[in-house]
Motif scaffolding. Structure first.
Motif, PDB file in Angstrom:
ATOM      1  N   PRO A 161      48.042  44.311  34.837  1.00 19.30           N
ATOM      2  CA  PRO A 161      47.463  45.623  34.515  1.00 19.30           C
ATOM      3  C   PRO A 161      47.641  46.591  35.681  1.00 19.30           C
ATOM      4  CG  PRO A 161      45.719  44.016  34.937  1.00 19.30           C
ATOM      5  CD  PRO A 161      47.006  43.248  34.907  1.00 19.30           C
ATOM      6  N   TYR A 162      47.767  47.870  35.340  1.00 20.96           N
ATOM      7  CA  TYR A 162      47.901  48.935  36.339  1.00 20.96           C
ATOM      8  C   TYR A 162      46.515  49.516  36.636  1.00 20.96           C
ATOM      9  CZ  TYR A 162      48.352  53.880  37.644  1.00 20.96           C
ATOM     10  OH  TYR A 162      48.198  55.102  38.235  1.00 20.96           O
ATOM     11  N   LEU A 163      46.281  49.927  37.893  1.00 20.98           N
ATOM     12  CA  LEU A 163      44.987  50.509  38.262  1.00 20.98           C
ATOM     13  C   LEU A 163      45.181  51.612  39.295  1.00 20.98           C
ATOM     14  CD1 LEU A 163      41.876  50.404  38.061  1.00 20.98           C
ATOM     15  CD2 LEU A 163      41.900  48.733  39.911  1.00 20.98           C
ATOM     16  N   ASP A 164      44.692  52.799  38.956  1.00 16.13           N
ATOM     17  CA  ASP A 164      44.675  53.927  39.893  1.00 16.13           C
ATOM     18  C   ASP A 164      43.285  53.965  40.519  1.00 16.13           C
ATOM     19  OD1 ASP A 164      44.612  56.300  41.245  1.00 16.13           O
ATOM     20  OD2 ASP A 164      45.389  57.536  39.610  1.00 16.13           O
ATOM     21  N   ALA A 177      49.585  42.035  53.589  1.00 22.51           N
ATOM     22  CA  ALA A 177      49.907  41.533  52.251  1.00 22.51           C
ATOM     23  C   ALA A 177      49.926  42.633  51.203  1.00 22.51           C
ATOM     24  CB  ALA A 177      48.896  40.463  51.848  1.00 22.51           C
ATOM     25  N   LEU A 178      49.688  43.887  51.621  1.00 24.07           N
ATOM     26  CA  LEU A 178      49.620  45.022  50.681  1.00 24.07           C
ATOM     27  C   LEU A 178      48.660  44.690  49.529  1.00 24.07           C
ATOM     28  CD1 LEU A 178      53.365  46.179  50.501  1.00 24.07           C
ATOM     29  CD2 LEU A 178      51.558  46.877  52.088  1.00 24.07           C
ATOM     30  N   LEU A 179      47.432  44.355  49.923  1.00 25.14           N
ATOM     31  CA  LEU A 179      46.436  43.883  48.963  1.00 25.14           C
ATOM     32  C   LEU A 179      45.063  44.440  49.364  1.00 25.14           C
ATOM     33  CD1 LEU A 179      45.967  40.229  47.748  1.00 25.14           C
ATOM     34  CD2 LEU A 179      44.116  41.331  49.034  1.00 25.14           C
ATOM     35  N   ALA A 180      44.201  44.696  48.374  1.00 21.60           N
ATOM     36  CA  ALA A 180      42.845  45.175  48.670  1.00 21.60           C
ATOM     37  C   ALA A 180      41.843  44.507  47.735  1.00 21.60           C
ATOM     38  CB  ALA A 180      42.770  46.692  48.510  1.00 21.60           C
ATOM     39  N   PRO A 181      40.885  43.737  48.268  1.00 22.48           N
ATOM     40  CA  PRO A 181      39.819  43.196  47.416  1.00 22.48           C
ATOM     41  C   PRO A 181      38.927  44.344  46.933  1.00 22.48           C
ATOM     42  CG  PRO A 181      39.907  42.109  49.570  1.00 22.48           C
ATOM     43  CD  PRO A 181      40.731  43.339  49.667  1.00 22.48           C
ATOM     44  N   LEU A 182      38.507  44.272  45.667  1.00 20.87           N
ATOM     45  CA  LEU A 182      37.725  45.378  45.094  1.00 20.87           C
ATOM     46  C   LEU A 182      36.306  44.978  44.716  1.00 20.87           C
ATOM     47  CD1 LEU A 182      40.448  46.899  42.725  1.00 20.87           C
ATOM     48  CD2 LEU A 182      39.860  47.620  45.047  1.00 20.87           C
ATOM     49  N   GLN A 183      36.174  43.916  43.938  1.00 20.02           N
ATOM     50  CA  GLN A 183      34.859  43.529  43.428  1.00 20.02           C
ATOM     51  C   GLN A 183      34.738  42.006  43.392  1.00 20.02           C
ATOM     52  OE1 GLN A 183      35.610  46.123  39.862  1.00 20.02           O
ATOM     53  NE2 GLN A 183      33.392  46.348  39.931  1.00 20.02           N
ATOM     54  N   ARG A 200      38.136  40.579  41.838  1.00 22.95           N
ATOM     55  CA  ARG A 200      39.099  41.569  41.362  1.00 22.95           C
ATOM     56  C   ARG A 200      39.792  42.195  42.569  1.00 22.95           C
ATOM     57  NH1 ARG A 200      37.962  47.309  38.260  1.00 22.95           N
ATOM     58  NH2 ARG A 200      39.886  47.401  37.060  1.00 22.95           N
ATOM     59  N   ILE A 201      41.137  42.237  42.520  1.00 21.99           N
ATOM     60  CA  ILE A 201      41.886  42.778  43.647  1.00 21.99           C
ATOM     61  C   ILE A 201      42.943  43.751  43.155  1.00 21.99           C
ATOM     62  CG2 ILE A 201      41.544  40.721  45.078  1.00 21.99           C
ATOM     63  CD1 ILE A 201      44.409  39.914  44.359  1.00 21.99           C
ATOM     64  N   ALA A 202      43.456  44.575  44.088  1.00 22.32           N
ATOM     65  CA  ALA A 202      44.589  45.466  43.814  1.00 22.32           C
ATOM     66  C   ALA A 202      45.730  45.060  44.742  1.00 22.32           C
ATOM     67  CB  ALA A 202      44.192  46.917  44.056  1.00 22.32           C
ATOM     68  N   VAL A 203      46.955  45.041  44.209  1.00 25.11           N
ATOM     69  CA  VAL A 203      48.129  44.679  45.014  1.00 25.11           C
ATOM     70  C   VAL A 203      49.232  45.697  44.759  1.00 25.11           C
ATOM     71  CG1 VAL A 203      47.578  42.223  44.933  1.00 25.11           C
ATOM     72  CG2 VAL A 203      49.113  43.186  43.213  1.00 25.11           C
ATOM     73  N   ASN A 230      45.479  43.496  39.942  1.00 28.09           N
ATOM     74  CA  ASN A 230      45.939  44.748  39.340  1.00 28.09           C
ATOM     75  C   ASN A 230      46.996  45.362  40.255  1.00 28.09           C
ATOM     76  OD1 ASN A 230      43.518  45.433  37.198  1.00 28.09           O
ATOM     77  ND2 ASN A 230      42.759  44.415  39.028  1.00 28.09           N
ATOM     78  N   VAL A 231      47.988  45.994  39.673  1.00 29.85           N
ATOM     79  CA  VAL A 231      49.036  46.643  40.462  1.00 29.85           C
ATOM     80  C   VAL A 231      48.634  48.091  40.724  1.00 29.85           C
ATOM     81  CG1 VAL A 231      51.431  47.411  40.495  1.00 29.85           C
ATOM     82  CG2 VAL A 231      50.862  45.131  39.620  1.00 29.85           C
ATOM     83  N   SER A 232      48.722  48.506  41.990  1.00 24.64           N
ATOM     84  CA  SER A 232      48.347  49.871  42.372  1.00 24.64           C
ATOM     85  C   SER A 232      49.394  50.459  43.312  1.00 24.64           C
ATOM     86  CB  SER A 232      46.977  49.868  43.074  1.00 24.64           C
ATOM     87  OG  SER A 232      45.963  49.401  42.209  1.00 24.64           O
ATOM     88  N   SER A 233      49.303  51.760  43.510  1.00 20.99           N
ATOM     89  CA  SER A 233      50.232  52.451  44.408  1.00 20.99           C
ATOM     90  C   SER A 233      49.772  52.298  45.851  1.00 20.99           C
ATOM     91  CB  SER A 233      50.280  53.943  44.044  1.00 20.99           C
ATOM     92  OG  SER A 233      49.009  54.539  44.302  1.00 20.99           O
TER      93      SER A 233
END
Length: 555
Positions: A34-37, A61-67, A74-77, A101-104
């Motif tokens: 899934p995509y996430l802005d 790692a171009l990654l950010a933990p979110l929740q 839940r993470i964004a990569v 989730n894939v993010s910019s």
């Protein structure tokens, strides 16, 4: 029409952002994620989740933990197929159910910006340890609002968390009940509610510092850091060696940012001894008689912040005995009382005043406190409980004691139950007490002397007139001891409406408020304003303070 350079730059920036997000959408579709802005969608970012991955590892790692919720993470990569990203994902999956989730890169940079609020795990507990030495030093320095202003104006530390420490320590030192943080177009403002009135303590926070203070408060209160367009409520605790001070947090959006109110619940500020609340001896004798009875309903009325709950807590402390069962249902529990079972309303769980009261009655209590009567169901249960051998204390929002009866009738309570159930109705307000160190005596002119004498002649006979024979009147001045306010502390002014046989008989006839007021006066009720004037004549407060809360004095 020619565009300005700024307009062109903004248009190009929008195009770059749109292209970047489209690229992220493409990568998400190709990888089956899934995509996430994280910016436009305002996805919540939790500090607890971010603390699971060190910042340097997350950036590499171009990654950010979110929740984080239990084991679900839940993470964004940027790209789940990158070697370092895959390696870190596998490591996280050992202890968590990972949802990626894939993010910019712009989204990830936005998430990484919250790492500045990540502190060691032990500090994210909702409990703030203010160094006792620091607190004592600040107490010595902060004797007035001007001292607090100077302390904040001279702040130069890079650690913004210390600003909040100064604010909290200053509020405690000055005996504030509430801290108000309010943004304007250019600055942030700090105001403190001291003895019921708001005072500006500092109004020159630059907006960046103001937002950092708000973020720090959100962090301590376990609120969403990146949600700023909706109200949020939370709480945290200031842990001191001799006591814990509970802080209730309320944040709402406003035109220029978020407005914060912190309610300080300091156990030392609670006067739980009945005799300390400001009763006249004749009123206190009535109260003693009523709370000694095994059953009946005692109501305390007044607006929010008038001291109703404190008075009811004092009743509970007075009637408490080890052989008695006392249960409360409150919203919220403001202070914890030893030996008393206290419960809190939880609407989400279906635990309301009515359902809580119904459950309490199955616990075989002797005394019940209901935080507030808001509806017919709660009123009916409380009234019937008082008829079946329980002593019940509760509050009601009316302007005076007499107004409680029409209010309950308006709720739909039958008059044949209301009369026999009610024992006593109290109304109260909190007036500021003149500072003993600086109050100045004022000589009344002849006109005022005549008014006071007429007033004393008309006061009900149950009031002992001897303390007022040689009265003195004082006004506020201001000194170092009271922070140059002129008042220090508050006391209550009361009116007591006893429900005797004559009142009970009148209730059956559904009387008007005017009829009840006349009946109360005929029965010797002393109004709040009259009690306030009597306190002025004892040198406790001032005429202006009584008029502020009760209106112009009706001489």
């Amino acid at each position: 029409m020619l565009q300005s350079k700024k307009d062109v730059e903004e248009a190009l920036q929008r195009q770059r952002r749109e292209a970047e997000e489209n690229d992220a959408k493409r990568r998400a579709a190709e990888r089956g994620f899934p995509y996430l802005d994280l910016i436009s969608a305002k996805a919540p970012t939790e500090i607890q989740a971010m603390s699971l991955v060190p910042e340097n590892e997350a950036r590499e790692a171009l990654l950010a933990p979110l929740q984080i919720s239990r084991k679900k993470l839940r993470i964004a990569v940027f790209d789940p197929e990158l070697p370092k990203t895959k390696e870190l994902l596998e490591k996280l999956k050992e202890a968590h159910e990972v949802s990626a989730n894939v993010s910019s890169m712009t989204s990830l940079a936005h998430a990484w910006s919250y790492y500045r609020y990540v502190v060691p795990e032990k500090e994210i507990t909702g409990k703030v340890d203010i160094n006792e030495k620091t607190l004592n030093e600040l107490r010595e320095k902060i004797k007035s609002l001007e001292n607090l202003n100077a302390e904040l104006a001279g702040f130069s530390s890079p650690y913004l968390s210390q600003v909040l420490e100064i604010i909290l320590s200053g509020a405690i030192a000055l005996g504030a009940s509430d801290i108000h943080l309010e943004p304007t177009e250019e600055h942030g403002t700090l105001r403190l509610r001291i003895d019921g009135l708001l005072h500006t303590a500092y109004d020159k926070f630059n907006l960046m510092m103001y937002r950092s203070i708000v973020t720090r408060i959100k962090l301590l209160s376990s609120l969403k850091l990146n949600v700023s367009n909706e109200p949020q409520d939370g709480r945290f605790t200031i842990g001191l060696s001799d006591r814990n001070i509970e802080i209730r947090t309320s944040i709402i959006p406003s035109d220029y940012g978020e407005t914060v109110v912190l309610r300080l619940l300091d156990p030392r500020a609670l006067k739980v001894n009945l005799e300390e609340l400001g009763w006249r001896p004749d009123d206190l004798a009535i109260v003693y008689d009523e709370i000694k009875k095994p059953n009946g309903l005692i109501l305390n009325t007044g607006p929010t912040g008038s001291g109703k709950t404190t008075t009811l807590y004092a009743f509970l402390r007075k009637v408490f005995k080890p052989e008695m069962k006392i249960i409360t249902v409150e919203d919220p529990i403001e202070y914890h009382l030893p030996g008393i079972s206290q419960t809190q309303v939880d609407a989400a769980a279906g635990y309301t005043f009515a359902s809580g009261l119904r459950s309490i009655l199955r616990q075989d209590p002797n005394v019940i406190l209901v935080g507030e009567i808001r509806d017919k169901e709660t009123a009916d249960i409380a009234l019937n409980a008082s008829l079946t051998g329980h002593l019940v204390f509760s509050t009601l929002h009316t302007n005076d004691a007499v107004g409680a009866i029409p209010r309950l009738i308006d709720l739909g309570v039958p008059t044949n139950i209301l009369g026999p159930s009610l024992s006593l109705i109290i109304a109260q307000r909190l007036v500021r007490v003149l500072c003993n160190a600086c109050k100045t005596e004022v000589k009344p002119d002849e006109a005022l002397k005549n008014k006071i004498q007429s007033f004393l002649n008309a006061v009900p006979k149950r009031v002992d007139r001897s303390p007022y024979a040689d009265y003195k009147i004082y006004e506020s001045r201001g000194c170092d001891q009271c922070g140059h306010i002129g008042y220090k502390g508050r006391t209550s002014i009361f009116e007591l409406f006893s429900v005797d046989e004559s009142v009970e008989g009148a209730i059956y006839k559904n009387p008007t408020e005017m009829e009840l007021k006349k009946l109360a006066k005929d029965n010797g009720m002393v109004t709040m304003q009259e009690d306030g004037v009597l306190k002025v004549l004892r040198g406790t407060t001032s005429f202006s303070e009584v008029e502020r809360l009760t209106g112009p004095i009706a001489w």
